[in-house]
Enzyme design. Structure first.
Site, PDB file in Angstrom:
ATOM      1  N   ASP A  34       0.680  -1.279  -0.181  1.00 34.44           N
ATOM      2  CA  ASP A  34       0.212   0.098  -0.165  1.00 34.44           C
ATOM      3  C   ASP A  34       0.697   1.227  -0.008  1.00 34.44           C
ATOM      4  O   ASP A  34       1.896   1.335   0.633  1.00 34.44           O
ATOM      5  CB  ASP A  34      -0.960   0.031   1.356  1.00 34.44           C
ATOM      6  CG  ASP A  34      -2.014   1.086   1.091  1.00 34.44           C
ATOM      7  OD1 ASP A  34      -3.082   0.544   1.158  1.00 34.44           O
ATOM      8  OD2 ASP A  34      -1.834   2.115   1.232  1.00 34.44           O
ATOM      9  N   VAL A  99     -10.892   3.012  -3.730  1.00 39.56           N
ATOM     10  CA  VAL A  99     -10.611   2.525  -5.112  1.00 39.56           C
ATOM     11  C   VAL A  99     -11.582   1.445  -5.405  1.00 39.56           C
ATOM     12  O   VAL A  99     -11.835   0.567  -4.948  1.00 39.56           O
ATOM     13  CB  VAL A  99      -9.059   1.772  -4.970  1.00 39.56           C
ATOM     14  CG1 VAL A  99      -8.865   1.341  -6.383  1.00 39.56           C
ATOM     15  CG2 VAL A  99      -8.240   2.976  -4.613  1.00 39.56           C
ATOM     16  N   HIS A 103     -10.281  -5.316  -2.939  1.00 43.02           N
ATOM     17  CA  HIS A 103      -8.764  -5.400  -2.601  1.00 43.02           C
ATOM     18  C   HIS A 103      -9.177  -5.929  -1.144  1.00 43.02           C
ATOM     19  O   HIS A 103     -10.125  -5.279  -0.321  1.00 43.02           O
ATOM     20  CB  HIS A 103      -8.051  -4.243  -2.843  1.00 43.02           C
ATOM     21  CG  HIS A 103      -8.554  -2.882  -2.282  1.00 43.02           C
ATOM     22  ND1 HIS A 103      -9.807  -2.218  -3.020  1.00 43.02           N
ATOM     23  CD2 HIS A 103      -8.567  -2.181  -1.196  1.00 43.02           C
ATOM     24  CE1 HIS A 103      -9.864  -1.090  -2.493  1.00 43.02           C
ATOM     25  NE2 HIS A 103      -9.396  -0.793  -1.208  1.00 43.02           N
TER      26      HIS A 103
END
Ligand code: DGP
Length: 117
Positions: A34, A99, A103
């Protein structure tokens, strides 16, 4: 708007249009560090196929979801997180998802408080 500018940032990482610190890759799964780590280890584990969020998942994604979790567990071992870790999926605006590509956050390397804010 061209095709590239419509892509979300993770699709652009998958397509190698922008750099990322990639730590794991199979035909269906990609994992990378990240860019704004919230713990000493903070990895993102994503499917390579376009899938905006957990809210878009159905029974056809069962095997893929299993692969994502298996990758997270493997990465936790590789990263030395024997003392524990957390896997998080933020879903939608109220869930804190920024986003729009599914994920898993893999967080570890420090004590993690509960509940999250
Ligand atoms: P979420 O809020 O669950 O959608 O988390 C998105 C995460 O993605 C956030 O922790 C920061 C990370 N991120 C955003 N842009 C980039 C990027 O360009 N590269 C990397 N490696 N991570 C990114």
């Amino acid at each position: 708007m061209n095709e590239s500018s419509e892509k979300n940032i993770f699709q652009r990482i998958i397509d190698r249009e922008i750099p990322a610190d990639i730590v794991y890759e199979t035909d269906q799964v990609l994992a990378f560090r990240d860019i704004q780590p919230q713990a000493p280890v903070h990895l993102l584990v994503i499917p390579k196929t376009p899938l905006p969020s957990l809210a878009d998942v159905d029974a056809s994604h069962q095997e893929l979801l299993g692969r994502l979790l298996v990758a997270a567990a493997e990465l936790a071992r590789r990263e030395g997180l024997q003392q524990g870790y957390r896997v998080v999926i933020n879903c939608g605006r109220q869930g804190g998802q920024e986003v729009p590509h599914l994920h898993l956050h893999l967080l570890g390397g420090r004590d993690l408080s509960w509940p999250p804010g």
